[in-house]
Design a protein around this motif. Structure first.
Motif, PDB file in Angstrom:
ATOM      1  N   HIS A   6      46.219 -72.604 133.972  1.00 39.64           N
ATOM      2  CA  HIS A   6      47.114 -71.737 134.724  1.00 39.64           C
ATOM      3  C   HIS A   6      47.441 -70.513 133.871  1.00 39.64           C
ATOM      4  O   HIS A   6      47.394 -70.566 132.648  1.00 39.64           O
ATOM      5  CB  HIS A   6      48.385 -72.503 135.093  1.00 39.64           C
ATOM      6  N   GLU A   7      47.777 -69.438 134.514  1.00 35.21           N
ATOM      7  CA  GLU A   7      48.037 -68.182 133.818  1.00 35.21           C
ATOM      8  C   GLU A   7      49.123 -68.344 132.758  1.00 35.21           C
ATOM      9  O   GLU A   7      50.172 -68.920 133.021  1.00 35.21           O
ATOM     10  CB  GLU A   7      48.484 -67.126 134.832  1.00 35.21           C
ATOM     11  N   PRO A   8      48.875 -67.823 131.536  1.00 38.77           N
ATOM     12  CA  PRO A   8      49.922 -67.884 130.511  1.00 38.77           C
ATOM     13  C   PRO A   8      51.075 -66.948 130.853  1.00 38.77           C
ATOM     14  O   PRO A   8      50.879 -65.943 131.527  1.00 38.77           O
ATOM     15  CB  PRO A   8      49.218 -67.430 129.229  1.00 38.77           C
ATOM     16  N   TYR A   9      52.264 -67.293 130.385  1.00 38.77           N
ATOM     17  CA  TYR A   9      53.447 -66.472 130.620  1.00 38.77           C
ATOM     18  C   TYR A   9      54.012 -65.998 129.295  1.00 38.77           C
ATOM     19  O   TYR A   9      54.087 -66.761 128.344  1.00 38.77           O
ATOM     20  CB  TYR A   9      54.517 -67.268 131.378  1.00 38.77           C
ATOM     21  N   GLY A  10      54.426 -64.751 129.274  1.00 43.37           N
ATOM     22  CA  GLY A  10      55.038 -64.185 128.088  1.00 43.37           C
ATOM     23  C   GLY A  10      54.069 -63.310 127.317  1.00 43.37           C
ATOM     24  O   GLY A  10      52.931 -63.096 127.716  1.00 43.37           O
ATOM     25  N   ASN A  11      54.546 -62.825 126.201  1.00 44.70           N
ATOM     26  CA  ASN A  11      53.785 -61.913 125.359  1.00 44.70           C
ATOM     27  C   ASN A  11      53.182 -62.687 124.188  1.00 44.70           C
ATOM     28  O   ASN A  11      53.914 -63.174 123.330  1.00 44.70           O
ATOM     29  CB  ASN A  11      54.710 -60.807 124.846  1.00 44.70           C
ATOM     30  N   PRO A  12      51.854 -62.783 124.109  1.00 45.43           N
ATOM     31  CA  PRO A  12      51.242 -63.549 123.025  1.00 45.43           C
ATOM     32  C   PRO A  12      51.528 -62.974 121.634  1.00 45.43           C
ATOM     33  O   PRO A  12      51.467 -63.685 120.643  1.00 45.43           O
ATOM     34  CB  PRO A  12      49.747 -63.505 123.335  1.00 45.43           C
ATOM     35  N   GLU A  13      51.876 -61.690 121.559  1.00 48.14           N
ATOM     36  CA  GLU A  13      52.182 -61.088 120.257  1.00 48.14           C
ATOM     37  C   GLU A  13      53.524 -61.560 119.709  1.00 48.14           C
ATOM     38  O   GLU A  13      53.774 -61.452 118.513  1.00 48.14           O
ATOM     39  CB  GLU A  13      52.158 -59.568 120.369  1.00 48.14           C
ATOM     40  N   ASN A  14      54.394 -62.060 120.567  1.00 42.53           N
ATOM     41  CA  ASN A  14      55.711 -62.551 120.143  1.00 42.53           C
ATOM     42  C   ASN A  14      55.842 -64.050 120.416  1.00 42.53           C
ATOM     43  O   ASN A  14      56.901 -64.531 120.787  1.00 42.53           O
ATOM     44  CB  ASN A  14      56.820 -61.795 120.878  1.00 42.53           C
ATOM     45  N   GLN A  15      54.773 -64.767 120.223  1.00 40.19           N
ATOM     46  CA  GLN A  15      54.727 -66.183 120.573  1.00 40.19           C
ATOM     47  C   GLN A  15      55.717 -67.004 119.748  1.00 40.19           C
ATOM     48  O   GLN A  15      55.791 -66.880 118.527  1.00 40.19           O
ATOM     49  CB  GLN A  15      53.309 -66.716 120.359  1.00 40.19           C
ATOM     50  N   GLN A  16      56.487 -67.866 120.446  1.00 44.75           N
ATOM     51  CA  GLN A  16      57.363 -68.834 119.797  1.00 44.75           C
ATOM     52  C   GLN A  16      56.595 -70.141 119.671  1.00 44.75           C
ATOM     53  O   GLN A  16      55.703 -70.429 120.456  1.00 44.75           O
ATOM     54  CB  GLN A  16      58.606 -69.078 120.656  1.00 44.75           C
ATOM     55  N   ASP A  17      56.950 -70.949 118.711  1.00 43.89           N
ATOM     56  CA  ASP A  17      56.359 -72.278 118.554  1.00 43.89           C
ATOM     57  C   ASP A  17      54.838 -72.220 118.511  1.00 43.89           C
ATOM     58  O   ASP A  17      54.148 -72.877 119.277  1.00 43.89           O
ATOM     59  CB  ASP A  17      56.803 -73.203 119.697  1.00 43.89           C
ATOM     60  N   THR A  18      54.301 -71.429 117.601  1.00 49.14           N
ATOM     61  CA  THR A  18      52.849 -71.293 117.526  1.00 49.14           C
ATOM     62  C   THR A  18      52.216 -72.516 116.883  1.00 49.14           C
ATOM     63  O   THR A  18      52.808 -73.172 116.036  1.00 49.14           O
ATOM     64  CB  THR A  18      52.459 -70.044 116.708  1.00 49.14           C
ATOM     65  N   LEU A  19      51.021 -72.811 117.292  1.00 46.22           N
ATOM     66  CA  LEU A  19      50.240 -73.876 116.692  1.00 46.22           C
ATOM     67  C   LEU A  19      49.837 -73.404 115.293  1.00 46.22           C
ATOM     68  O   LEU A  19      49.263 -72.333 115.146  1.00 46.22           O
ATOM     69  CB  LEU A  19      49.003 -74.142 117.549  1.00 46.22           C
ATOM     70  N   PRO A  20      50.154 -74.164 114.246  1.00 50.96           N
ATOM     71  CA  PRO A  20      49.823 -73.697 112.894  1.00 50.96           C
ATOM     72  C   PRO A  20      48.317 -73.597 112.685  1.00 50.96           C
ATOM     73  O   PRO A  20      47.551 -74.346 113.295  1.00 50.96           O
ATOM     74  CB  PRO A  20      50.438 -74.767 111.987  1.00 50.96           C
TER      75      PRO A  20
END
Length: 171
Positions: A6-20
């Protein structure tokens, strides 16, 4: 594994909780069950933090889970993409605030349409997973708004904006 993206939501440049970047190291040392694992509705819906590839078979064998609702962007489960027994429904959210009532309702509609056991997961298994599970309980008449928040807070604390969003959930 069938992937329904499904379409991602939000701005990937300001991603919270990123996969390390070193997620393979974390996966290699993880327990048999994901962190924050819990039962939302017996034999129907479960919840957790990130699910590592080696945990998928145990979830299927022990709990019958064949659907994974992932709220995390990324393809760390790609080795299962050709397993016809598992379906990943990816609803990636880059920021928690993007998980609005309407989007939770859409995810709950997908969960309600599935016949087999399902697990919802995000990276830590707290806010995004908690909002979807609270929405599931509220929209299906299993708990009041406050009851769903309290039930899901035992896995960790929601932030105040998430609590306000969940308080608006109704049928």
């Amino acid at each position: 594994m069938l992937v329904k993206y499904h379409e991602p939501y939000g701005n990937p440049e300001n991603q919270q909780d990123t996969l390390p970047e070193n997620w393979q190291e974390f996966a290699a040392t993880a327990d048999d069950l994901p962190i924050k694992f819990g039962v939302v509705e017996p034999e129907k819906l479960f919840r957790s933090g990130i699910i590592w590839p080696h945990q998928v078979e145990k979830l299927k064998r022990q709990y019958g889970i064949v659907h994974i609702i992932s709220l995390i962007p990324g393809d760390w489960l790609s080795k299962f993409y050709y397993n016809p027994d598992i379906t990943v429904h990816q609803f990636p959210f880059y920021q928690r605030r993007e998980l609005t009532f309407e989007r939770v309702r859409n995810i709950v509609d997908v969960i309600n349409s599935l016949q087999e056991p399902t697990i919802v997961n995000c990276l830590r298994g707290i806010t995004k997973t908690g909002m979807v599970c609270a929405g599931y309980q509220i929209l299906n008449g299993q708990r009041s708004n406050l009851g769903a928040i309290i039930e899901n807070m035992r896995f960790g604390y929601f932030n105040i904006s998430s609590i306000k969003e969940v308080m608006h959930y109704s049928k």
